[in-house]
Design a protein around this motif. Sequence first.
Motif, PDB file in Angstrom:
ATOM      1  N   ARG A 233      -0.573 -13.409   2.278  1.00  0.00           N
ATOM      2  CA  ARG A 233       0.102 -13.114   1.013  1.00  0.00           C
ATOM      3  C   ARG A 233       1.188 -14.152   0.719  1.00  0.00           C
ATOM      4  O   ARG A 233       1.351 -14.591  -0.420  1.00  0.00           O
ATOM      5  CB  ARG A 233       0.712 -11.714   1.054  1.00  0.00           C
ATOM      6  CG  ARG A 233      -0.316 -10.593   0.887  1.00  0.00           C
ATOM      7  CD  ARG A 233       0.349  -9.232   1.003  1.00  0.00           C
ATOM      8  NE  ARG A 233      -0.599  -8.162   0.715  1.00  0.00           N
ATOM      9  CZ  ARG A 233      -0.808  -7.643  -0.475  1.00  0.00           C
ATOM     10  NH1 ARG A 233      -0.126  -8.086  -1.520  1.00  0.00           N
ATOM     11  NH2 ARG A 233      -1.685  -6.672  -0.648  1.00  0.00           N
ATOM     12  N   THR A 237       2.227 -18.234  -2.223  1.00  0.00           N
ATOM     13  CA  THR A 237       3.426 -18.160  -3.058  1.00  0.00           C
ATOM     14  C   THR A 237       4.473 -19.143  -2.546  1.00  0.00           C
ATOM     15  O   THR A 237       4.636 -19.274  -1.331  1.00  0.00           O
ATOM     16  CB  THR A 237       4.024 -16.732  -3.003  1.00  0.00           C
ATOM     17  OG1 THR A 237       3.008 -15.786  -3.340  1.00  0.00           O
ATOM     18  CG2 THR A 237       5.199 -16.586  -3.947  1.00  0.00           C
ATOM     19  N   TRP A 242       9.114 -15.712  -2.379  1.00  0.00           N
ATOM     20  CA  TRP A 242       8.611 -14.680  -1.478  1.00  0.00           C
ATOM     21  C   TRP A 242       9.298 -13.347  -1.757  1.00  0.00           C
ATOM     22  O   TRP A 242      10.514 -13.300  -1.993  1.00  0.00           O
ATOM     23  CB  TRP A 242       8.846 -15.091  -0.035  1.00  0.00           C
ATOM     24  CG  TRP A 242       7.857 -16.127   0.452  1.00  0.00           C
ATOM     25  CD1 TRP A 242       6.702 -16.511  -0.157  1.00  0.00           C
ATOM     26  CD2 TRP A 242       7.971 -16.919   1.634  1.00  0.00           C
ATOM     27  NE1 TRP A 242       6.066 -17.491   0.578  1.00  0.00           N
ATOM     28  CE2 TRP A 242       6.817 -17.762   1.683  1.00  0.00           C
ATOM     29  CE3 TRP A 242       8.914 -17.012   2.657  1.00  0.00           C
ATOM     30  CZ2 TRP A 242       6.596 -18.665   2.722  1.00  0.00           C
ATOM     31  CZ3 TRP A 242       8.698 -17.903   3.696  1.00  0.00           C
ATOM     32  CH2 TRP A 242       7.549 -18.727   3.728  1.00  0.00           C
ATOM     33  N   PRO A 243       8.556 -12.246  -1.727  1.00  0.00           N
ATOM     34  CA  PRO A 243       9.134 -10.944  -2.076  1.00  0.00           C
ATOM     35  C   PRO A 243      10.040 -10.406  -0.974  1.00  0.00           C
ATOM     36  O   PRO A 243       9.963 -10.833   0.179  1.00  0.00           O
ATOM     37  CB  PRO A 243       7.896 -10.059  -2.247  1.00  0.00           C
ATOM     38  CG  PRO A 243       6.880 -10.659  -1.320  1.00  0.00           C
ATOM     39  CD  PRO A 243       7.116 -12.145  -1.390  1.00  0.00           C
ATOM     40  N   VAL A 247       9.552  -4.848  -1.561  1.00  0.00           N
ATOM     41  CA  VAL A 247       8.496  -5.176  -2.525  1.00  0.00           C
ATOM     42  C   VAL A 247       7.182  -5.461  -1.803  1.00  0.00           C
ATOM     43  O   VAL A 247       6.106  -5.040  -2.245  1.00  0.00           O
ATOM     44  CB  VAL A 247       8.919  -6.376  -3.398  1.00  0.00           C
ATOM     45  CG1 VAL A 247       7.759  -6.860  -4.256  1.00  0.00           C
ATOM     46  CG2 VAL A 247      10.114  -5.995  -4.265  1.00  0.00           C
ATOM     47  N   LEU A 248       7.272  -6.170  -0.667  1.00  0.00           N
ATOM     48  CA  LEU A 248       6.063  -6.458   0.106  1.00  0.00           C
ATOM     49  C   LEU A 248       5.369  -5.172   0.539  1.00  0.00           C
ATOM     50  O   LEU A 248       4.149  -5.032   0.390  1.00  0.00           O
ATOM     51  CB  LEU A 248       6.421  -7.294   1.330  1.00  0.00           C
ATOM     52  CG  LEU A 248       5.257  -7.583   2.291  1.00  0.00           C
ATOM     53  CD1 LEU A 248       4.280  -8.573   1.665  1.00  0.00           C
ATOM     54  CD2 LEU A 248       5.785  -8.127   3.618  1.00  0.00           C
ATOM     55  N   GLN A 250       5.526  -2.248  -0.827  1.00  0.00           N
ATOM     56  CA  GLN A 250       4.953  -1.596  -2.009  1.00  0.00           C
ATOM     57  C   GLN A 250       3.628  -2.246  -2.390  1.00  0.00           C
ATOM     58  O   GLN A 250       2.646  -1.558  -2.691  1.00  0.00           O
ATOM     59  CB  GLN A 250       5.944  -1.670  -3.176  1.00  0.00           C
ATOM     60  CG  GLN A 250       7.183  -0.808  -2.997  1.00  0.00           C
ATOM     61  CD  GLN A 250       8.206  -1.039  -4.096  1.00  0.00           C
ATOM     62  OE1 GLN A 250       8.052  -1.933  -4.941  1.00  0.00           O
ATOM     63  NE2 GLN A 250       9.268  -0.233  -4.099  1.00  0.00           N
ATOM     64  N   ARG A 251       3.591  -3.587  -2.361  1.00  0.00           N
ATOM     65  CA  ARG A 251       2.369  -4.298  -2.736  1.00  0.00           C
ATOM     66  C   ARG A 251       1.240  -4.054  -1.733  1.00  0.00           C
ATOM     67  O   ARG A 251       0.064  -4.055  -2.098  1.00  0.00           O
ATOM     68  CB  ARG A 251       2.654  -5.793  -2.846  1.00  0.00           C
ATOM     69  CG  ARG A 251       3.555  -6.154  -4.017  1.00  0.00           C
ATOM     70  CD  ARG A 251       3.864  -7.646  -4.042  1.00  0.00           C
ATOM     71  NE  ARG A 251       4.741  -7.996  -5.159  1.00  0.00           N
ATOM     72  CZ  ARG A 251       5.231  -9.227  -5.374  1.00  0.00           C
ATOM     73  NH1 ARG A 251       4.914 -10.210  -4.537  1.00  0.00           N
ATOM     74  NH2 ARG A 251       6.015  -9.448  -6.407  1.00  0.00           N
ATOM     75  N   MET A 252       1.613  -3.850  -0.471  1.00  0.00           N
ATOM     76  CA  MET A 252       0.606  -3.590   0.554  1.00  0.00           C
ATOM     77  C   MET A 252       0.250  -2.110   0.651  1.00  0.00           C
ATOM     78  O   MET A 252      -0.599  -1.718   1.447  1.00  0.00           O
ATOM     79  CB  MET A 252       1.102  -4.119   1.910  1.00  0.00           C
ATOM     80  CG  MET A 252       1.291  -5.621   1.957  1.00  0.00           C
ATOM     81  SD  MET A 252       1.854  -6.260   3.570  1.00  0.00           S
ATOM     82  CE  MET A 252       0.410  -5.927   4.578  1.00  0.00           C
ATOM     83  N   ARG A 253       0.952  -1.288  -0.141  1.00  0.00           N
ATOM     84  CA  ARG A 253       0.710   0.147  -0.187  1.00  0.00           C
ATOM     85  C   ARG A 253       0.857   0.799   1.184  1.00  0.00           C
ATOM     86  O   ARG A 253       0.019   1.563   1.647  1.00  0.00           O
ATOM     87  CB  ARG A 253      -0.680   0.441  -0.772  1.00  0.00           C
ATOM     88  CG  ARG A 253      -0.831  -0.060  -2.198  1.00  0.00           C
ATOM     89  CD  ARG A 253      -2.154   0.329  -2.806  1.00  0.00           C
ATOM     90  NE  ARG A 253      -2.258  -0.130  -4.182  1.00  0.00           N
ATOM     91  CZ  ARG A 253      -3.304   0.094  -4.980  1.00  0.00           C
ATOM     92  NH1 ARG A 253      -4.342   0.788  -4.511  1.00  0.00           N
ATOM     93  NH2 ARG A 253      -3.309  -0.364  -6.217  1.00  0.00           N
TER      94      ARG A 253
END
Length: 354
Positions: A233, A237, A242-243, A247-248, A250-253
């Motif tokens: 990921r 970027t 980089w998040p 946030v990371l 959340q994006r990876m659930r």
Amino acid sequence: MERRMIAPCFMEDTLDCLRRHGVQPEPLLAQVGIPPVITMPITSVQYGALWHAVAQTMDDEFFGEGARPMRAGSFALLCQAILSTATLEHALRRGLRFLRAVLDEPHGQLVVENGLARIVLKDTGGPRSAFAYRTFWIIVHGVNCWLVGRRIPIRWVDFRCSAPLTGTDYRLFFGAPARFDQPETRLVFDADFLKLPTIRDGRALREFLRHAPANILVHYRHDAGLSATVRERLRGTPPSAWPSFEVLAQRMRVSEPTLRRKLRQEGQTYQSIKDEMRRGLAMTTLRAGRRNVADIAADLGFSEPSAFHRAFRKWTGKSPATFRREAADQANIDFTANALAAATPFPDKHRPVG
């Protein structure tokens, strides 16, 4: 276990090695179900079966390429010897000592400097075959990747010997530049990986040995694969974008505590992954040219050059300027050594080693 395909050219290297040592390969190929004429890639499982058959026939798990035979069962003892170690560095140093006692030559020495770990192979005679060196790296690198539960990226691999006809395929095999006719044989990776904790136990070793040696031919990944996923990921970027960890997650659930726990099980944190990637990018850029350090710092997401200087000194023990100067000096030394090697005759350079 992840499967990997073995190219026909590497099979030819193996069969040539057997013939050099007086072993007819056709019966062994038939024994493990590999056709006598190999025009298509075979699986790592098939190659592992052949390796096992050769070891039983020759009583040598190193294909006769060492100064002494690596007797059948030595690989299992190597794994037992490094199982109780705490870190990759500890395991690597102990494993290299074990292989020196078993093979005598070639034997490896770990050298750590300028943020890089170099496994340098020593040999009193002329260069051995590229196949011999490749087999040594397969054993050492494959076992240690398994022990820490992840693939250790290789920076480059050097060979004292001349390039075989399949030289370009060596780069594909290692996933890194492969250089031949070098002053020394060495495998190079980022020294930061030496800090990785070992994560395997006796139960995992028993399972590992059930599939050996096929499983030292694969690109190891941790069972959970989260470290690799995070790196993938971030790789797409710019570091400055980089998040955050929140946030990371959340994006990876996945929840933050779960992500943090699973990364810790792999010997990683989000910060250590970012540091590792920034460090690699910084070292590559500094070696490549004369880009302004302030621009490098900005590209890597540092708010000011002084923060980059502190981080780089923490990673390598050197300032960016010192690292760049020493890297340039080493490049000049390597260039001079290569030129001298090319101008110096070695009458026994292509002497078979048995």
